[in-house]
Each structure stands twice: as C-alpha cells, then as structure tokens.
Enzyme design. Structure first.
Site, PDB file in Angstrom:
ATOM      1  N   CYS A 171      78.911  61.848   7.987  1.00 29.22           N
ATOM      2  CA  CYS A 171      78.595  61.834   9.421  1.00 29.22           C
ATOM      3  C   CYS A 171      79.291  60.692  10.150  1.00 29.22           C
ATOM      4  O   CYS A 171      79.241  60.619  11.372  1.00 29.22           O
ATOM      5  CB  CYS A 171      77.081  61.757   9.638  1.00 29.22           C
ATOM      6  SG  CYS A 171      76.378  60.127   9.343  1.00 29.22           S
ATOM      7  N   CYS A 218      79.862  56.309   6.780  1.00 27.62           N
ATOM      8  CA  CYS A 218      79.394  57.438   5.975  1.00 27.62           C
ATOM      9  C   CYS A 218      80.507  58.485   5.898  1.00 27.62           C
ATOM     10  O   CYS A 218      81.113  58.829   6.911  1.00 27.62           O
ATOM     11  CB  CYS A 218      78.147  58.049   6.591  1.00 27.62           C
ATOM     12  SG  CYS A 218      77.657  59.618   5.842  1.00 27.62           S
ATOM     13  N   CYS A 258      75.341  58.490   3.730  1.00 26.09           N
ATOM     14  CA  CYS A 258      74.026  58.011   4.159  1.00 26.09           C
ATOM     15  C   CYS A 258      72.996  58.275   3.069  1.00 26.09           C
ATOM     16  O   CYS A 258      72.961  59.355   2.487  1.00 26.09           O
ATOM     17  CB  CYS A 258      73.564  58.749   5.416  1.00 26.09           C
ATOM     18  SG  CYS A 258      74.479  58.350   6.892  1.00 26.09           S
TER      19      CYS A 258
END
Lengths: 287, 196
Positions: free
Chosen positions: A248, A245, A270
């Site tokens: 994150c 991602c 995500c």
C-alpha cells in the site's frame, strides 16, 4: 464453513464462562482500572484452547462482552491467522455476536502483540493477550520479590537493564515488550507489542490486559499517562523498518519483513492487515 | 415496592443483563465523572435499581458485603441471602459496602488494600438522591481534561487519593444511573476556587 457450524451454540452460558467466573473477572477488571498498571491476581480458568493462545485475553473479552458487541481479533496485526480466526469463531458460536475485520467497526478488539494503526475511539475496548505480565520477571524470577519491588516503587533494576543494553550495544536494543511507567507509579509490561506501538498506549479506548497462564489482569483507562522508560541522553525511540509498505506504500505504519525466496529476497508489508487493505481499496477507488 | 418478596427482583436474563450492567459500571469506573445507565434488578427499599443491579453483577458468596444504615433491614438481608449469598460482615472486613454517604461513615474504616496487594480494597456503593455533572472537579486517569460530579464530600476523597495506590473505590448510584470515583482520581473543590 457451513451454516450449521456457524450457528450459535446454546449448550454453554452466554460467552462461554459461567456467571460466577465472570463476576470474579469483572471485579479484577474494576480494581485494575482503579489502580492503572497494577497486576491484579485472578483465578484464571482453563479454556478450550492451550495456554499461550490467548486464554487471558479470551477470558477478559468474555467478561466484558454484551450481545450488542462487534469483535475483531488480530494476531500480530493480522485478522486472518489461525489464532485470530479461532478466537473470532469461538465468540461467534458461544456468544452469537457480530465479528468484523474493520478496526473502526469493532467495539471490542482482542489483540496479540499489536495496537491497530487506526486510532481507537472512546467506545472501543482493546483487550491484550499477555504471556508474561511481570516486566521484571527476567531480572528477578521470584514473584515475592517483584511484588515487593512494585510495592516499594523500586524500579532501579529496570533502568540498569536498559543501561546494560547501551553499555553493550550502544543503544537500547529492547524492541518489543518495552517497559512503560503508568501514571508515574507502576512499571508495566505492555505485552510484546513492538516499541513502535508504545506511544499509542495513551489512548481514548479502555485497554485491558489478560494473562491466563500467569493469572493476572491489568488495565490502562483512557487518557492515562503512559511513559516509556528511557534516559535523558538516550531518549525513547519508537523505531520501525525504514521502508515503505510494498503493497500500500504507507511510510508510517509498522512493517513486517517477509522472506520471498531462498536467495535473500525480501519485502516489507504492513503488519496491520486491515489498515493495509483499506488503503489499497481507497487507492483503487481513486484510480 | 415494600411488598416485594425476597425471591423477586433478579435480572430477567442474568447472563446478558449482568453483561450490560457490568459494561455500564466499567465505563463509569474507566471514565470517572461520566454517568451511565444501569438497570434490570430490584431490591427492597431503600435500594436503587442501579445499586441492586450492581450488587447482582459484582457480588456473590466469594465477596463480603456490608449493609449500612437503612440499607440493613430484614427484607434486604433476605434478598441478599437469596440472590447473592454474600456473607454480611462489618465495615472494616467488607469487600463491598452499600448505603448512603452518611450511613457509610466513617469511611476510614474500610479496607484500603496492602502495599503488595492494593486490589484487596473495599468498593463502596454510595446511594445518592441524584447524579449530576456539576460540583467537585475531577482529574486523573480516565479523564481527558477535567470532569465534574456532585460528590457528597470533597475532603474524604482527597484523603483517599493521598493513599494511592491504596484506597477504596466508589460507585455512586441513583435510580437507574451510575457513576464512579476510583482512588486514582484527584478531586478539587470548584466552588472554593471560584471564591478564592
């Protein structure tokens, strides 16, 4: 939103639907739980939103809701899309219940086409919005015939469809609404969730599927066997984009591809916004 | 309680009380063998509070109801007529049936659905002296490994399971407690296994 707009309405019955409608839906839910994966017909009502916006899911949520519940609504994993925000507001006003964006705080999660990354627990109910509940509809358009095929457990065509994928493309190319067999009996459409989510259909939570336009309700009780259809030499593969991602850094979550300019630039993030945001929060706290 | 008028006994707040009652019934049906609390409605003797609450939550003029044995009395008929309005029909045509296990016999009489529509099957509400998490061993959908429930009998539920996906579904009620046994649950006799 002004305080007045957020206030609960008392012009309608609790959770909008009248009591007789709720009883009808509740009976369908109980029969659905008793026969996992079987599509129970129900007299779907017109809701104050168009078909295709989650009328089936909204009716199921309204029928299972109590004043103590906290509801989360996601659309493709996101809490902040129009559809999700509208449905959350709808229940805030008609049922005066708490809403949340945190998966772990919710007791009812209504979802359009994703299962949250975070594992659900026994006290949670996952309500799916379903556009086409019949997994064989694109192979056999007649309801009378598909109903007979379910009755006779005649699912050969479904395998033929997957086989044709392999013959044509060298792999099963069905990437979402990937058919599953529930408790070794009924073939079921898990709604258009990515096949990445299929393994999570075996859950501790109660899962209820509502198709408003098609007037069907079906369910998967907790700890129920749910197997994705496949072949011995072409086993089921819950694949996802092979990237971390971009926000994150998660390498295990399901990713959306986002086009960021008109020069071919793109990023993968995500799809589950709550999962991504809580990971970023934890990373910031740790830093 | 025997002086209760047929106009009494409804939920104090029908929309929210029936929502709470349904959640208990749904949790019970989704997790066979678990015992949930359900309350709020009072019907004439010999109905338990759980059975009365379940009837008010699920039954209405669209569902036929069979009152079995001592549950079929004048006061009960008047109560059902006022609060529910369900047509009272014999066992083989009923959507819902309520009574003790003995009074509900023979259970082969009830609707089990048809191959195309297995949902068109009866739901039995079995009044029990008590509900306990011991006795028959249950496994199947909704159950992590195994669960136990003091079923009134084993054989009838094993025969019912063999009809799957057809078959009737059962709620068990006692006082303010409710448990359920859908047709999908496999039942085995724990004591027979121990003896063997």
């Amino acid at each position: 939103m002004t305080a007045q707009a957020a206030a609960a309405m008392d012009d309608y019955n609790f959770a909008y639907l009248d009591e007789q409608t709720k009883r009808m839906i509740r009976r369908a839910i109980l029969k659905g739980l008793a026969v996992p994966g079987y599509q129970v017909p129900f007299a779907s009502r017109e809701m104050p939103m168009p078909y295709g916006w989650g009328t089936g899911g909204v009716q199921v949520s309204a029928a299972v809701m109590t004043p103590d519940d906290t509801i989360k609504v996601i659309d493709q994993g996101a809490d902040d899309t129009t559809n999700a925000v509208s449905i959350r507001k709808f229940f805030e006003r008609t049922a005066d219940i708490d809403v949340t964006e945190r998966t772990s705080e919710a007791t009812i999660i209504q979802t359009r086409h994703r299962i949250p990354e975070e594992l659900l627990n026994e006290d949670q109910i996952l309500v799916y919005q379903v556009p086409i509940p019949e997994p064989m509809r694109f192979i056999e358009p007649r309801e009378t015939e598909t109903r007979k095929m379910h009755a006779l457990e005649e699912y050969g065509l479904m395998h033929v469809r997957l086989y044709e994928n392999i013959a044509k493309h060298g792999a099963i190319t069905t990437a979402y609404a990937y058919p599953v067999k529930v408790e070794d009996r009924y073939v079921m459409d898990p709604s258009p969730i990515p096949k990445f989510d299929n393994p999570k259909l075996e859950s501790e939570a109660i899962q209820i599927f509502g198709a408003g336009r098609e007037q069907r309700i079906y369910a998967v009780p907790p700890y129920t066997k749910v197997v994705s259809l496949d072949f011995d030499d072409y086993p089921f593969d819950p694949s996802k984009a092979n990237h971390p991602c971009a926000l994150c850094g998660s390498v295990t979550s399901y990713l959306d591809e986002v086009i960021v300019d008109d020069k071919g630039g793109r990023m993968f993030v995500c799809s589950d916004t709550d999962y991504c945001a809580s990971r970023i929060r934890r990373q910031e706290q740790a830093a | 309680m025997d002086t209760q008028s047929s106009y009494e006994g409804a939920f104090a707040s029908p929309p929210t009380d029936s929502a709470q009652a349904f959640r208990a019934a749904m949790r019970a049906m989704a997790r066979p063998g678990t015992i949930e609390a359900i309350a709020g409605a009072r019907a004439p003797e010999p109905f338990s509070e759980a059975a009365a609450s379940l009837l008010l939550t699920l039954c209405d003029p669209d569902t036929s109801l069979y009152l079995a044995g001592e549950h079929d009395n004048e006061a009960a008929r008047a109560w059902v007529g006022f609060h529910i309005g369900a047509p009272l029909l014999p066992a083989d045509r009923a959507d819902f049936a309520v009574g003790t296990w003995g009074a509900l016999q023979p259970v082969s009489a009830y609707k089990v659905g048809v191959a195309e529509y297995p949902d068109r099957a009866a739901t039995l509400i079995v009044e029990m002296p008590s509900l306990e998490r011991n006795g028959a061993q249950l496994s199947g959908p909704g159950i992590k490994d195994t669960a136990n429930l003091n079923l009134p009998e084993i054989g009838a539920f094993q025969a019912n399971r063999r009809l799957f996906p057809l078959g009737f579904d059962c709620f068990f009620t006692s006082g303010q407690s409710i448990a359920a046994l859908p047709r999908s649950t496999r039942v085995s006799d724990l004591s027979a296994e121990e003896a063997a």
